[in-house]
Design an enzyme around this catalytic site. Structure first.
Site, PDB file in Angstrom:
ATOM      1  N   GLU A  29      12.043 -21.588 -24.615  1.00 29.81           N
ATOM      2  CA  GLU A  29      12.253 -20.294 -25.265  1.00 29.81           C
ATOM      3  C   GLU A  29      13.709 -20.149 -25.724  1.00 29.81           C
ATOM      4  O   GLU A  29      14.633 -20.271 -24.916  1.00 29.81           O
ATOM      5  CB  GLU A  29      11.921 -19.154 -24.288  1.00 29.81           C
ATOM      6  N   GLU A  60       5.377 -19.683 -20.297  1.00 24.29           N
ATOM      7  CA  GLU A  60       5.740 -20.829 -19.468  1.00 24.29           C
ATOM      8  C   GLU A  60       4.595 -21.822 -19.337  1.00 24.29           C
ATOM      9  O   GLU A  60       4.821 -23.032 -19.274  1.00 24.29           O
ATOM     10  CB  GLU A  60       6.183 -20.348 -18.075  1.00 24.29           C
ATOM     11  N   PHE A  83      14.308 -18.884 -16.309  1.00 20.80           N
ATOM     12  CA  PHE A  83      14.713 -18.539 -14.947  1.00 20.80           C
ATOM     13  C   PHE A  83      13.798 -19.276 -13.977  1.00 20.80           C
ATOM     14  O   PHE A  83      12.580 -19.342 -14.194  1.00 20.80           O
ATOM     15  CB  PHE A  83      14.593 -17.039 -14.695  1.00 20.80           C
ATOM     16  N   ASP A  85      12.687 -18.363 -11.241  1.00 23.90           N
ATOM     17  CA  ASP A  85      11.665 -17.441 -10.734  1.00 23.90           C
ATOM     18  C   ASP A  85      10.351 -17.605 -11.504  1.00 23.90           C
ATOM     19  O   ASP A  85       9.259 -17.412 -10.960  1.00 23.90           O
ATOM     20  CB  ASP A  85      12.131 -15.993 -10.880  1.00 23.90           C
ATOM     21  N   PHE A  86      10.452 -17.950 -12.802  1.00 27.90           N
ATOM     22  CA  PHE A  86       9.280 -18.046 -13.667  1.00 27.90           C
ATOM     23  C   PHE A  86       8.478 -19.323 -13.440  1.00 27.90           C
ATOM     24  O   PHE A  86       7.410 -19.491 -14.045  1.00 27.90           O
ATOM     25  CB  PHE A  86       9.686 -17.948 -15.139  1.00 27.90           C
ATOM     26  N   HIS A 129      14.943 -12.270 -10.861  1.00 24.68           N
ATOM     27  CA  HIS A 129      15.679 -13.200 -11.713  1.00 24.68           C
ATOM     28  C   HIS A 129      16.841 -13.856 -10.978  1.00 24.68           C
ATOM     29  O   HIS A 129      17.732 -14.412 -11.621  1.00 24.68           O
ATOM     30  CB  HIS A 129      16.218 -12.481 -12.957  1.00 24.68           C
TER      31      HIS A 129
END
Length: 325
Positions: A29, A60, A83, A85-86, A129
């Site tokens: 992205e 993702e 990130f 986290d994703f 995040h």
């Protein structure tokens, strides 16, 4: 040697490997025209063009699905998940597909791919995040896990990870992106699966990763100056494969071990390394292994709260001083 920031070293490593091998492609992205949300890929689109540097939809699962397919069919893809986290959004593709494809095909299909992602706290991005999740992929067979602390290690380890036949999860600590350091000129490739002793000492061994390395070095210098405690600092760098020999050598020399982990305490990477040390070096230890971690709660975004939760140089200093004295 050139002086680069941690973020500039990312682009330098990718450019080096894209120049060396035309099969290397990069997708994620806002990685092309925008140069990445953290400005880690500035200039790559201009240098290599839109066929090799591609912006993707905000998905993702789509990014890693395409990455897996590209790796299976002869390309060497680098994917960015903005990130860390994703990674939870596309965890099935990572843990059940990418990690297992080589094994389930008897080696007929390899996965030469890298998943880069910004990891950890320190920049006030809040609980969704700011997680430090390097322990997530560490437990999945088939994945390699790397987390550099310096610009030189970013370039060298990323350059080594890209052609690796196995999938590599490459964690970049977002609070380090602006940090500068000397990076070897020209083509530079390090070795995945190697730790580095960044400070020698005799009284205690501090094991650290990514943003915890400079904090540990700062604490070690203060321990020497104020308390006469000589601390070695080992930058673990690679969790899978883990360089146990370098760790064991330092443990046997100092007989005391402290791990410094940004991830939450429960099931952190330091717990696994502590278990390995206890099994292999138990009779070399003069004290129980001590772990310095983030508490097992979501990370706060408020400045004061985040600072209290994350390990600090002061906490490392006080903990080591108390335990070694």
């Amino acid at each position: 040697m050139a002086e680069l920031t941690y973020r500039e070293a990312v682009a330098a490593a990718i450019a080096q490997e894209m120049e060396r091998d035309e099969r290397v492609v990069f997708l994620g992205e806002d990685v092309a025209e925008a140069g990445g949300v953290f400005k880690t890929t500035v200039g790559l689109l201009d240098q290599f063009g839109p066929k090799r540097v591609k912006d993707t939809p905000i998905s993702e699962q789509a990014i890693l699905g395409a990455t897996m397919g590209a790796a299976m069919t002869g390309l060497i893809p680098i994917a960015e998940i903005m990130f860390s986290d994703f990674l939870a959004v596309c965890w099935d593709i990572i843990a059940n597909q990418i990690a297992k494809a080589r094994y389930m095909t008897g080696g007929q299909v390899t996965m030469p791919l890298v998943i880069r992602t910004a990891n950890g706290g320190g920049v006030r991005f809040g609980a969704q995040h700011s997680q430090s999740v390097e322990n997530w992929p560490m437990m999945i067979p088939g994945l390699k896990v790397v987390a550099p602390s310096t610009p030189a290690d970013i370039k060298g380890l990323l350059a080594a990870a890209i052609p690796d036949p196995d999938p590599v999860i490459f964690f970049e600590q977002k609070s380090l992106y602006a940090e500068k350091g000397e990076v070897p000129d020209g083509e530079y490739v390090d070795e995945v699966g190697t730790a580095k002793v960044v400070r020698e000492g005799d009284d205690v061994t501090i094991l650290a990763l990514a943003a915890m390395v400079p904090l540990s070095l700062e604490a070690a210098e203060r321990l020497q100056a104020e308390e006469g405690i000589s601390a070695s600092v080992v930058d673990v760098r690679s969790l899978v494969p883990l360089d146990t020999q370098t760790i064991f050598q330092q443990v046997k020399k100092s007989a005391r071990v402290v791990t410094v982990e940004e991830n939450p305490r429960l099931c952190g990477w330091g717990a696994e390394i502590s278990s390995i040390i206890a099994e292999e070096c138990f009779y070399d230890l003069d004290m129980p292994i001590v772990r310095i971690t983030t508490p097992h709660i979501p990370l706060a975004s408020a400045d004061e709260l985040e600072d209290v939760m994350l390990p600090s140089s002061e906490r490392i200093f006080e903990t080591v001083r108390r335990e070694v004295d």
